[in-house]
Scaffold this motif. Sequence first.
Motif, mmCIF file in Angstrom:
data_model
loop_
_atom_site.group_PDB
_atom_site.id
_atom_site.type_symbol
_atom_site.label_atom_id
_atom_site.label_comp_id
_atom_site.label_asym_id
_atom_site.label_seq_id
_atom_site.Cartn_x
_atom_site.Cartn_y
_atom_site.Cartn_z
ATOM 1 N N SER A 31 0.846 -1.198 0.000
ATOM 2 C CA SER A 31 0.000 0.000 0.000
ATOM 3 C C SER A 31 0.879 1.244 0.000
ATOM 4 C CB SER A 31 -0.920 -0.002 1.218
ATOM 5 O OG SER A 31 -0.160 0.132 2.396
ATOM 6 N N TRP A 32 0.359 2.289 -0.555
ATOM 7 C CA TRP A 32 1.145 3.512 -0.679
ATOM 8 C C TRP A 32 0.264 4.682 -0.322
ATOM 9 C CZ3 TRP A 32 6.015 4.389 -0.671
ATOM 10 C CH2 TRP A 32 6.509 5.616 -1.052
ATOM 11 N N GLU A 33 -0.094 4.783 0.949
ATOM 12 C CA GLU A 33 -1.018 5.825 1.338
ATOM 13 C C GLU A 33 -0.480 6.630 2.500
ATOM 14 O OE1 GLU A 33 -5.068 4.725 1.585
ATOM 15 O OE2 GLU A 33 -4.917 3.310 -0.057
ATOM 16 N N ASP A 34 0.704 7.203 2.342
ATOM 17 C CA ASP A 34 1.267 8.090 3.347
ATOM 18 C C ASP A 34 1.326 9.477 2.729
ATOM 19 O OD1 ASP A 34 2.704 9.537 5.164
ATOM 20 O OD2 ASP A 34 4.267 8.031 5.451
ATOM 21 N N PRO A 35 0.353 10.332 3.047
ATOM 22 C CA PRO A 35 0.300 11.660 2.430
ATOM 23 C C PRO A 35 1.560 12.481 2.695
ATOM 24 C CG PRO A 35 -1.632 11.288 3.832
ATOM 25 C CD PRO A 35 -0.746 10.102 3.968
ATOM 26 N N GLU A 67 4.241 11.313 0.364
ATOM 27 C CA GLU A 67 3.923 11.764 -0.996
ATOM 28 C C GLU A 67 4.297 13.233 -1.177
ATOM 29 O OE1 GLU A 67 3.129 11.504 -4.825
ATOM 30 O OE2 GLU A 67 3.142 9.805 -3.449
#
Length: 140
Positions: A109-113, A116
């Motif tokens: 998963s790639w959901e680190d604002p 980003e």
Amino acid sequence: MKSSRKSLKDALLCAQTEDRLTVGVHQSAEIMVEDPDSVSFCVLAVDEEFECDIALQIHFTLIQSFCFDNDISIVRVSDMQRLADIVGDKAEQLEDVHCVLITNPADGSWEDPALEKLHLFCEESRRLNDWLPEISLPER
């Protein structure tokens, strides 16, 4: 700049809680050699010791080159003690906080604002020919 400071702190804290931090020059080099695709972000910290330590300067040059060659975002901070305070327990186990890696989540998963935002900051810096942007870490 202020948002990049907060983003760096938030990304480090998030990675720490998810056990995705690698602290130390040698430990980071091992991860980069073993599994470069797992590395998402690199933080290099300089202090007074850096100017006098040729071996550390060579390690930094090699790490920077590796990051550039493998599209790993990289920043520099000038307050190694503050970085050590943020990464907490990991830093206490080691004397070397000159290099900190944030690895990708194991589940893909790639959901680190915050991370980003840091990638975008680095991308914009490279467009301006600043290949190793410096970020001042926020106060406590």
